[in-house]
Design a protein around this motif. Sequence first.
Motif, PDB file in Angstrom:
ATOM      1  N   ALA A 100       0.853  -1.186   0.000  1.00  0.00           N
ATOM      2  CA  ALA A 100       0.000   0.000   0.000  1.00  0.00           C
ATOM      3  C   ALA A 100       0.890   1.237   0.000  1.00  0.00           C
ATOM      4  O   ALA A 100       2.096   1.171   0.274  1.00  0.00           O
ATOM      5  N   THR A 137       0.513   4.014   1.994  1.00  0.00           N
ATOM      6  CA  THR A 137       0.741   4.544   3.333  1.00  0.00           C
ATOM      7  C   THR A 137       0.565   3.432   4.363  1.00  0.00           C
ATOM      8  O   THR A 137       0.030   2.364   4.068  1.00  0.00           O
ATOM      9  N   ASP A 146      -1.366   3.512   7.032  1.00  0.00           N
ATOM     10  CA  ASP A 146      -2.783   3.325   7.358  1.00  0.00           C
ATOM     11  C   ASP A 146      -3.477   2.473   6.301  1.00  0.00           C
ATOM     12  O   ASP A 146      -4.281   1.586   6.619  1.00  0.00           O
ATOM     13  N   GLU A 147      -3.184   2.745   5.027  1.00  0.00           N
ATOM     14  CA  GLU A 147      -3.768   1.934   3.959  1.00  0.00           C
ATOM     15  C   GLU A 147      -3.277   0.492   4.037  1.00  0.00           C
ATOM     16  O   GLU A 147      -4.019  -0.450   3.747  1.00  0.00           O
ATOM     17  N   ALA A 199      -5.501  -2.847   4.424  1.00  0.00           N
ATOM     18  CA  ALA A 199      -5.394  -3.920   3.438  1.00  0.00           C
ATOM     19  C   ALA A 199      -5.064  -5.249   4.105  1.00  0.00           C
ATOM     20  O   ALA A 199      -5.610  -6.302   3.735  1.00  0.00           O
TER      21      ALA A 199
END
Length: 484
Positions: free
Chosen positions: A438, A440, A442-443, A447
């Motif tokens: 991802a 970032t 957070d992403e 995921a």
Amino acid sequence: MATTRSEYELTPVKFSRLTTRGLILGLSLSQVIVLAVAAVVFVASLYAGGSTALFTAPAWASAVGLAVVGIGGRKLVEWVPITGHWLWRKAARQTAYRRRIAKPRPAGTLALPGDAAALRQYEDPETGAVMVHDPHQQTLTAILEVNHPAFVLMDPGEQERRVHAWGRVLSTVCRSGRVARLQVLERTLPDSGSGLTQWWAEHGRDDGSWVANTYRELIERAGPTGERHITTISIQLDMRAAARQIRAAGGSLRGAAAVLGQEMHTLTTALRAADLKPSDWYTPGQLAVMLRTAYDPQVASSLDRAGDLGRDLATAGPVAVEETWSRLRSDSAHHAVLWISQWPRAMVYPGFLAPILLSSGIRRSVTMLCDPVRSDQAARDIRKKKTEYISDATQRQRIGQIEDASQSAEYQDVLQQEADLTAGHGVLRFTGLIAVSADTVDELDAAVAAIEQAAIQASCETRLLVAQQAQAFVAAALPLGRGI
């Protein structure tokens, strides 16, 4: 015309359990050693008399705690070498990699970080295929891409036929005796939209109508936001097992390439017989693009339109890599690698991995490492396991310990493996890895949570690998046949 239902019904399958049997009574070697040390200290303190046992209590109690207390699916004593190795790597600054742009690399290297830096490339003069040589493990690996129709859209009879055909491919690999590993890698990449545009140019009818204009605008908008799936198969030659054939072919890497070429031809023939469409074997340029996009996914769409740019293996590796306890950062992405620690324990159908493989909006790579085992070695391992299971059962009965259902299930798995081996089937050791990427952190966390949920739907158990993310990423996201 009368037909039987078995011709059209899928046959469910069952996976063997991850063995939990230890050295004795379910205890691993490290647990036995720690408990033995605790027992020696405790008994010695009793013989010393007085309050010695109280003074030595922190020592033997800590040893017992290390052997008994578990965190994250491991006992504390098993975390000691993992944590120690991580701290040593951290102190030696081996968790960070920066490419030295001004310093040229040795010719023939792949410009990869970590222990993969030892890998060398060899271009076969006969086929033009690139082969990856590991001088430490004495292996030689070749890669090809496979095109296949959507398995989940087929009728049950066709799915059953293709499952048996793929089983014959794996059986062919097992019978060779010279193949060290077969890696199946399925990954997603951002799509530049060139595939949809090319299909519209070849099959579409752009007559200026409202339908044609709407379809063309949809392709222009949706193409760059889509994703494409790529499936590769890597075959790895064990140069030690094939030493005699390599010498007969001229020795050195040229002789090894000739022997690997025979295995490559056998594999492509088996794949075509299984109704799979293998491409030509990967060239250095194709492998360079694959390595580059694994560490830098955002550049994938640009490389599709760049022609011959970015197809040099000498510069295909990452510019920077930073490894943490449970994450990996490289160039334009953050990564995390999950291990499929348990396959379905109940009967499942062949398409059980669909929730993971068809998860949309997540950049991930799913790798299956298949290590074939020679039939004689497999027979010896099965006999050894049977003897150990029977001995453990006798010991538990002697001390009055109740037989666990999971131990009985593991013993039944061993008996099933013995029956399959006797029936002529090959034995492979499977390792499943999932690399999630991802933009970032957070992403990436979102995921990973989505993939873990998809694994639950697929009746699989996943665990986030720690203290080895860099090595795990090479094994999970690169088609180099690396283990972990």
